[in-house]
Motif scaffolding. Structure first.
Motif, PDB file in Angstrom:
ATOM      1  N   ALA A  37       0.823  16.490  -5.886  1.00 13.75           N
ATOM      2  CA  ALA A  37       0.296  15.184  -6.308  1.00 13.75           C
ATOM      3  C   ALA A  37      -0.449  14.523  -5.161  1.00 13.75           C
ATOM      4  O   ALA A  37      -1.496  13.899  -5.356  1.00 13.75           O
ATOM      5  N   ALA A  38       0.086  14.689  -3.946  1.00 15.13           N
ATOM      6  CA  ALA A  38      -0.571  14.072  -2.791  1.00 15.13           C
ATOM      7  C   ALA A  38      -1.913  14.724  -2.499  1.00 15.13           C
ATOM      8  O   ALA A  38      -2.806  14.102  -1.931  1.00 15.13           O
ATOM      9  N   GLU A  39      -2.077  15.965  -2.923  1.00 14.12           N
ATOM     10  CA  GLU A  39      -3.303  16.704  -2.593  1.00 14.12           C
ATOM     11  C   GLU A  39      -4.467  16.423  -3.537  1.00 14.12           C
ATOM     12  O   GLU A  39      -5.609  16.766  -3.214  1.00 14.12           O
ATOM     13  N   ILE A  94       8.054   9.457 -11.365  1.00 17.91           N
ATOM     14  CA  ILE A  94       7.117  10.427 -10.791  1.00 17.91           C
ATOM     15  C   ILE A  94       7.782  11.053  -9.560  1.00 17.91           C
ATOM     16  O   ILE A  94       8.152  10.347  -8.620  1.00 17.91           O
ATOM     17  N   PRO A  95       7.950  12.354  -9.556  1.00 19.93           N
ATOM     18  CA  PRO A  95       8.638  12.981  -8.427  1.00 19.93           C
ATOM     19  C   PRO A  95       7.768  13.062  -7.176  1.00 19.93           C
ATOM     20  O   PRO A  95       6.540  13.018  -7.268  1.00 19.93           O
ATOM     21  N   MET A  96       8.434  13.114  -6.066  1.00 18.01           N
ATOM     22  CA  MET A  96       7.749  13.438  -4.813  1.00 18.01           C
ATOM     23  C   MET A  96       7.132  14.820  -4.983  1.00 18.01           C
ATOM     24  O   MET A  96       7.809  15.748  -5.421  1.00 18.01           O
ATOM     25  N   SER A  97       5.850  14.926  -4.685  1.00 18.52           N
ATOM     26  CA  SER A  97       5.185  16.210  -4.899  1.00 18.52           C
ATOM     27  C   SER A  97       3.999  16.359  -3.967  1.00 18.52           C
ATOM     28  O   SER A  97       3.082  15.523  -3.974  1.00 18.52           O
ATOM     29  N   VAL A  98       4.035  17.390  -3.159  1.00 13.45           N
ATOM     30  CA  VAL A  98       2.909  17.651  -2.256  1.00 13.45           C
ATOM     31  C   VAL A  98       1.636  17.866  -3.069  1.00 13.45           C
ATOM     32  O   VAL A  98       0.555  17.408  -2.688  1.00 13.45           O
ATOM     33  N   THR A 118       7.785   5.867  -8.319  1.00 16.91           N
ATOM     34  CA  THR A 118       6.939   6.974  -7.839  1.00 16.91           C
ATOM     35  C   THR A 118       7.568   7.611  -6.606  1.00 16.91           C
ATOM     36  O   THR A 118       8.408   7.004  -5.933  1.00 16.91           O
ATOM     37  N   MET A 119       7.105   8.812  -6.327  1.00 15.68           N
ATOM     38  CA  MET A 119       7.544   9.539  -5.120  1.00 15.68           C
ATOM     39  C   MET A 119       9.061   9.623  -5.051  1.00 15.68           C
ATOM     40  O   MET A 119       9.672   9.409  -4.002  1.00 15.68           O
ATOM     41  N   VAL A 120       9.654   9.908  -6.184  1.00 13.76           N
ATOM     42  CA  VAL A 120      11.108   9.980  -6.277  1.00 13.76           C
ATOM     43  C   VAL A 120      11.579  11.344  -5.772  1.00 13.76           C
ATOM     44  O   VAL A 120      11.129  12.378  -6.268  1.00 13.76           O
ATOM     45  N   GLY A 179       0.829  -1.199   0.000  1.00 16.34           N
ATOM     46  CA  GLY A 179       0.000   0.000   0.000  1.00 16.34           C
ATOM     47  C   GLY A 179       0.867   1.253   0.000  1.00 16.34           C
ATOM     48  O   GLY A 179       2.050   1.209   0.340  1.00 16.34           O
ATOM     49  N   GLY A 180       0.283   2.349  -0.399  1.00 17.22           N
ATOM     50  CA  GLY A 180       0.960   3.639  -0.309  1.00 17.22           C
ATOM     51  C   GLY A 180       2.087   3.833  -1.301  1.00 17.22           C
ATOM     52  O   GLY A 180       3.000   4.623  -1.063  1.00 17.22           O
ATOM     53  N   VAL A 181       2.045   3.132  -2.433  1.00 18.23           N
ATOM     54  CA  VAL A 181       3.117   3.275  -3.423  1.00 18.23           C
ATOM     55  C   VAL A 181       2.720   4.191  -4.586  1.00 18.23           C
ATOM     56  O   VAL A 181       3.511   4.402  -5.500  1.00 18.23           O
ATOM     57  N   GLY A 182       1.482   4.681  -4.550  1.00 17.58           N
ATOM     58  CA  GLY A 182       1.049   5.597  -5.605  1.00 17.58           C
ATOM     59  C   GLY A 182       0.176   4.959  -6.669  1.00 17.58           C
ATOM     60  O   GLY A 182       0.004   5.527  -7.747  1.00 17.58           O
ATOM     61  N   LYS A 183      -0.428   3.805  -6.364  1.00 23.94           N
ATOM     62  CA  LYS A 183      -1.324   3.160  -7.347  1.00 23.94           C
ATOM     63  C   LYS A 183      -2.495   4.084  -7.694  1.00 23.94           C
ATOM     64  O   LYS A 183      -2.781   4.323  -8.868  1.00 23.94           O
ATOM     65  N   THR A 184      -3.171   4.544  -6.663  1.00 23.32           N
ATOM     66  CA  THR A 184      -4.412   5.279  -6.913  1.00 23.32           C
ATOM     67  C   THR A 184      -4.135   6.616  -7.592  1.00 23.32           C
ATOM     68  O   THR A 184      -4.805   6.983  -8.571  1.00 23.32           O
ATOM     69  N   VAL A 185      -3.140   7.328  -7.112  1.00 21.25           N
ATOM     70  CA  VAL A 185      -2.796   8.619  -7.729  1.00 21.25           C
ATOM     71  C   VAL A 185      -2.366   8.406  -9.176  1.00 21.25           C
ATOM     72  O   VAL A 185      -2.719   9.185 -10.072  1.00 21.25           O
ATOM     73  N   THR A 186      -1.664   7.317  -9.425  1.00 27.29           N
ATOM     74  CA  THR A 186      -1.259   7.002 -10.804  1.00 27.29           C
ATOM     75  C   THR A 186      -2.471   6.680 -11.674  1.00 27.29           C
ATOM     76  O   THR A 186      -2.563   7.143 -12.812  1.00 27.29           O
TER      77      THR A 186
HETATM   78  P1  ADP Z   1      -1.719   3.346  -3.102  1.00 28.90           P
HETATM   79  O1  ADP Z   1      -2.923   3.453  -3.947  1.00 28.90           O
HETATM   80  O2  ADP Z   1      -0.646   2.500  -3.701  1.00 28.90           O
HETATM   81  O3  ADP Z   1      -2.021   2.943  -1.705  1.00 28.90           O
HETATM   82  P2  ADP Z   1      -1.733   6.243  -3.184  1.00 28.90           P
HETATM   83  O4  ADP Z   1      -1.839   6.615  -4.615  1.00 28.90           O
HETATM   84  O5  ADP Z   1      -2.973   6.312  -2.378  1.00 28.90           O
HETATM   85  O6  ADP Z   1      -1.054   4.816  -3.034  1.00 28.90           O
HETATM   86  O7  ADP Z   1      -0.585   7.132  -2.543  1.00 28.90           O
HETATM   87  C1  ADP Z   1      -0.189   6.924  -1.196  1.00 28.90           C
HETATM   88  C2  ADP Z   1      -0.023   8.259  -0.503  1.00 28.90           C
HETATM   89  O8  ADP Z   1       1.040   8.981  -1.106  1.00 28.90           O
HETATM   90  C3  ADP Z   1      -1.252   9.135  -0.610  1.00 28.90           C
HETATM   91  O9  ADP Z   1      -1.377   9.878   0.549  1.00 28.90           O
HETATM   92  C4  ADP Z   1      -0.951  10.017  -1.796  1.00 28.90           C
HETATM   93  O10 ADP Z   1      -1.617  11.225  -1.738  1.00 28.90           O
HETATM   94  C5  ADP Z   1       0.555  10.179  -1.681  1.00 28.90           C
HETATM   95  N1  ADP Z   1       1.223  10.356  -2.981  1.00 28.90           N
HETATM   96  C6  ADP Z   1       0.934   9.717  -4.140  1.00 28.90           C
HETATM   97  N2  ADP Z   1       1.764  10.112  -5.130  1.00 28.90           N
HETATM   98  C7  ADP Z   1       2.608  11.021  -4.582  1.00 28.90           C
HETATM   99  C8  ADP Z   1       3.724  11.798  -5.075  1.00 28.90           C
HETATM  100  N3  ADP Z   1       4.114  11.729  -6.359  1.00 28.90           N
HETATM  101  N4  ADP Z   1       4.368  12.608  -4.203  1.00 28.90           N
HETATM  102  C9  ADP Z   1       3.978  12.676  -2.919  1.00 28.90           C
HETATM  103  N5  ADP Z   1       2.948  11.997  -2.390  1.00 28.90           N
HETATM  104  C10 ADP Z   1       2.266  11.166  -3.202  1.00 28.90           C
END
Ligand code: ADP
Ligand code: MG
Length: 267
Positions: free
Chosen positions: A233-235, A227-231, A196-198, A19-26
């Motif tokens: 993107a997290a928002e 994909i760079p670390m980006s606040v 992701t979150m580089v 979990g938390g690897v950026g699947k959903t945001v991607t």
């Molecule tokens: P997963 O679906 O794999 O569990 P998420 O897409 O939900 O992962 O991302 C996990 C957390 O990291 C979330 O809080 C999300 O907002 C954050 N996040 C996702 N992509 C980035 C990014 N490129 N930079 C910083 N934070 C990110």
């Protein structure tokens, strides 16, 4: 690694049991990015947490009376249903079949079902004619829902967070994908591994990137873009919009745009 020539729809599963690897945001930015290129896109939320649904503006997925779980139950019960039912439209031009907590009950009840690994495929086969791409957001496990997502996919995209040693978990995932390919879905291919979150300010991120590339790039496509670390993107999840609308000039939007190009080049 190029995929085979394809007519019509491509189904991409976005999977990693961590979990938390950026699947959903991607998923959000991949699906909407493809829609911005004029593609017809269906997103499917296959995670009981409903994060993709929430990210695409479904405020309380658990209150939905009709969702992916309902669709799969209809198939299990051999009930005829309208395949368009339950699909909602997002203002940025993608369709979404939401998922919610009912998927965890469903996953348990799948155990006793004939062809339990290919229930989702029966749905996909009926909707794929309407779309250019179907993107499936997987849950963080290698359980039956993820197997269903892999069994109906043309390719799998694997986001890997560049902040920890991912090799062991990746090997397990790749083994599962290999097993699904052999036993259930011979056409399954790797879309690619996406870092992701580089955080390029750290040597550690560079080490991980080099490690993943060294270990996998001969057998699996590793996307050029990271994909760079980006606040910002997290928002986006809380905003209900993609990065292209929320922070169009930012580095994450630029990276996701580059990902879209690579995915479209993959065919
Ligand atoms: P997963 O679906 O794999 O569990 P998420 O897409 O939900 O992962 O991302 C996990 C957390 O990291 C979330 O809080 C999300 O907002 C954050 N996040 C996702 N992509 C980035 C990014 N490129 N930079 C910083 N934070 C990110
Ligand atoms: Mg998720």
């Amino acid at each position: 690694m190029m995929n085979t020539v394809r007519c019509g729809c491509k189904v991409i599963s976005v999977s990693n049991q961590k979990g938390g690897v950026g699947k959903t945001v991607t998923c959000v930015n991949l699906g909407i990015g493809l829609a911005r290129e004029g593609k017809k896109v269906l997103m499917i939320d296959a995670d009981p947490q409903g994060s993709l649904s929430i990210s695409l503006g479904v405020q309380e997925p658990d209150k939905l009376s009709y969702s992916l779980a309902t669709v799969m139950l209809n198939i299990i019960n051999d009930e005829a249903f309208d395949v368009r039912k339950g699909i909602v439209q997002h203002e940025e031009g993608v369709d979404l079949l939401p998922g919610n907590i009912e998927l965890s009950g469903l996953e348990i009840s799948l155990i006793g079902v004939i062809s339990r690994e290919t229930i989702l495929r029966e749905y996909i086969e009926q909707v794929r004619e309407f779309y250019d791409y179907i993107i499936i957001d997987c849950m963080p496990s290698l359980g039956m829902l993820t197997i269903n997502a892999l069994a109906c996919a043309d390719s799998v995209l694997i986001p890997v967070q560049a902040a920890y040693l991912p090799v062991k978990g990746l090997q397990q995932l790749i083994k599962t994908i290999g097993r699904v390919k052999r036993q259930l879905n011979p056409k399954l291919s790797f879309e690619g591994i996406l870092l992701t979150m580089v955080d390029n300010r750290t040597n550690y991120a560079k080490d991980i990137a080099a490690l993943v590339y060294g270990a996998y790039s001969t057998s699996i496509n590793v996307f050029d873009v990271e994909i760079p670390m980006s606040v910002r993107a997290a928002e986006i999840s809380a905003e209900g919009s993609s990065i292209y609308v929320y922070d169009p000039k930012g580095k994450a939007a630029c990276a996701y745009s580059a990902l879209i190009k690579e995915v479209m080049n993959n065919g």
